[in-house]
Design a protein around this motif. Structure first.
Motif, PDB file in Angstrom:
ATOM      1  N   GLU A 232       3.229  -3.081   1.579  1.00  0.00           N
ATOM      2  CA  GLU A 232       3.831  -4.118   2.426  1.00  0.00           C
ATOM      3  C   GLU A 232       5.123  -3.624   3.058  1.00  0.00           C
ATOM      4  OE1 GLU A 232       4.050  -7.988   4.103  1.00  0.00           O
ATOM      5  OE2 GLU A 232       2.429  -7.045   2.962  1.00  0.00           O
TER       6      GLU A 232
ATOM      7  N   ALA B 219      16.096  -8.888   1.911  1.00  0.00           N
ATOM      8  CA  ALA B 219      14.999  -9.763   2.331  1.00  0.00           C
ATOM      9  C   ALA B 219      13.694  -8.974   2.487  1.00  0.00           C
ATOM     10  CB  ALA B 219      15.352 -10.459   3.647  1.00  0.00           C
ATOM     11  N   GLU B 220      13.785  -7.762   3.033  1.00  0.00           N
ATOM     12  CA  GLU B 220      12.569  -6.943   3.183  1.00  0.00           C
ATOM     13  C   GLU B 220      11.997  -6.569   1.820  1.00  0.00           C
ATOM     14  OE1 GLU B 220      11.768  -4.059   6.068  1.00  0.00           O
ATOM     15  OE2 GLU B 220      13.526  -4.507   7.301  1.00  0.00           O
TER      16      GLU B 220
ATOM     17  N   GLU C 141      12.471  -8.217  -1.006  1.00  0.00           N
ATOM     18  CA  GLU C 141      11.952  -9.439  -1.631  1.00  0.00           C
ATOM     19  C   GLU C 141      10.591  -9.811  -1.049  1.00  0.00           C
ATOM     20  OE1 GLU C 141      13.175 -14.124  -2.454  1.00  0.00           O
ATOM     21  OE2 GLU C 141      14.522 -12.830  -1.284  1.00  0.00           O
ATOM     22  N   ASP C 142      10.451  -9.713   0.261  1.00  0.00           N
ATOM     23  CA  ASP C 142       9.175 -10.054   0.899  1.00  0.00           C
ATOM     24  C   ASP C 142       8.062  -9.116   0.424  1.00  0.00           C
ATOM     25  OD1 ASP C 142      10.404 -12.086   2.265  1.00  0.00           O
ATOM     26  OD2 ASP C 142      10.522 -11.007   4.181  1.00  0.00           O
TER      27      ASP C 142
ATOM     28  N   LYS D 250       7.257  -9.962  -3.184  1.00  0.00           N
ATOM     29  CA  LYS D 250       6.589 -11.270  -3.280  1.00  0.00           C
ATOM     30  C   LYS D 250       5.124 -11.144  -2.852  1.00  0.00           C
ATOM     31  CE  LYS D 250       6.642 -15.770  -4.030  1.00  0.00           C
ATOM     32  NZ  LYS D 250       5.286 -16.222  -3.722  1.00  0.00           N
ATOM     33  N   ALA D 251       4.886 -10.385  -1.805  1.00  0.00           N
ATOM     34  CA  ALA D 251       3.501 -10.168  -1.375  1.00  0.00           C
ATOM     35  C   ALA D 251       2.709  -9.446  -2.457  1.00  0.00           C
ATOM     36  CB  ALA D 251       3.478  -9.368  -0.067  1.00  0.00           C
TER      37      ALA D 251
END
Length: 325
Positions: free
Chosen positions: A57, A265-266, A268-269, A272-273
């Motif tokens: 991701e 944020a990147e 975390e994203d 999370k994915a």
């Protein structure tokens, strides 16, 4: 002096522009994930699995580096002192958040030097017995530890660690007395001790011993949770045996404080994915690990609350002479 001001301002603006550009291009090289425990343990396996999925991701490679020592403090300190650019991140466990600060093991160790990204697991502790252990149930083990105080050896991790605290609380609640043997370095040396016959019992999460449990080389005899483990439903919980004790660990991902918000944020994203993926959820279910997500907006308050509550408990045990700081 007047001529220095524009130059200084230009320098600041250039730095800010460079930071923005770096964040937009992130990641432009490999990301180092520090695991502060040895290879082969539960934390190592979970972090490697979720990072392998997350890097797809993120669009770059995330490689794991195991840095042992100081009940996780050595590796975490490397993350605390790393450049805050998103290319060094780390995994924290219970000991990183509670034991190390409580014992003041390393000068300068402070969780405020980290930006917490997310919590990905919450794992209850359990007592795990070797396949040929003399006492095969929790009730039998407690009864034997009362009749033979200090004779039954149980592998914990470090002195003062979460697993140590779990057993001290169990002794206080049941009147049993064990011979607690410390194996620093996480679950991997505990596994070796159980397999070699040095001890017949160990306390850590069921997920940490999944390979031995699945192979029939060990069995869980009790878990200190509020509900049965979905992967090991045959392992009873302590509450059902009349012992109201819940204790366990977790894995939190973090970056050095000052890491740009958009880089956090990147990351975390991406994680999370990975966390939400069927691949990860199916895998953790098989190994007996409980996935438990808290994002960057919640995890810091949760960590501070957890640390404060456990410090209060440990202070009480210290006053009773049960625990030494």
């Amino acid at each position: 002096m007047k001529r220095l001001l524009p130059i200084t301002l230009a320098g600041v603006l250039a730095c800010l522009a460079a930071t923005g550009a770096a964040a937009q291009d992130y990641p432009s090289r490999d990301v180092r994930m520090v695991v502060p425990w040895g290879a082969g343990g539960g934390t190592d396996g979970i972090v490697r699995k979720v990072s392998t999925i997350a890097e797809k991701e993120l669009g770059g490679t995330i490689y794991v580096e195991n840095i042992e020592g100081g009940i996780s403090a050595t590796g975490v300190m490397q993350a605390m002192s790393a450049r805050p650019d998103g290319y060094t991140i780390a995994s924290l466990t219970y000991d990183s958040v509670v034991t190390v600060p409580w014992q003041k093991l390393l000068p300068g160790y402070n969780l405020e030097k980290l930006a917490l990204i997310a919590r990905i697991t919450s794992e209850a502790d359990a007592i795990i017995a070797s396949a040929d252990a003399s006492y095969g149930t929790f009730e039998e083990l407690i009864a034997a530890a009362k009749e033979q105080p200090g004779e039954i050896q149980v592998a914990i991790q470090n002195l003062g660690s979460r697993t140590h605290l779990t057993m001290l609380r169990l002794e206080g609640m049941t009147g049993a007395k064990f011979d607690l043997i410390a194996y620093p370095g996480g679950a991997a040396p505990q596994k070796e001790a159980l397999l070699s016959g040095e001890v017949d019992y160990a306390v850590t999460s069921l997920g940490d011993f999944a390979s031995l449990l699945d192979a029939g080389d060990a069995k869980g005899i009790v878990e200190f949770s509020d509900a049965p483990n979905p992967a090991y439903k045959d392992v009873p919980i302590a509450k059902d045996a009349g012992v109201d004790l819940e204790m366990g660990s977790f894995i939190v991902l973090a970056a050095p404080a000052g890491t740009p918000d958009d880089v956090i944020a990147e990351l975390e994203d991406a994680y999370k994915a990975a966390y939400d993926s069927g691949e990860f959820q199916n895998w953790v279910a098989k190994v007996g690990v409980t996935p438990s997500w808290l994002g960057s907006g919640e995890v810091t308050d949760w960590a501070n609350q957890t640390q404060g509550d456990l410090f209060t408990l440990m202070q009480d045990l210290e006053k009773q002479g049960v625990l030494k700081q």
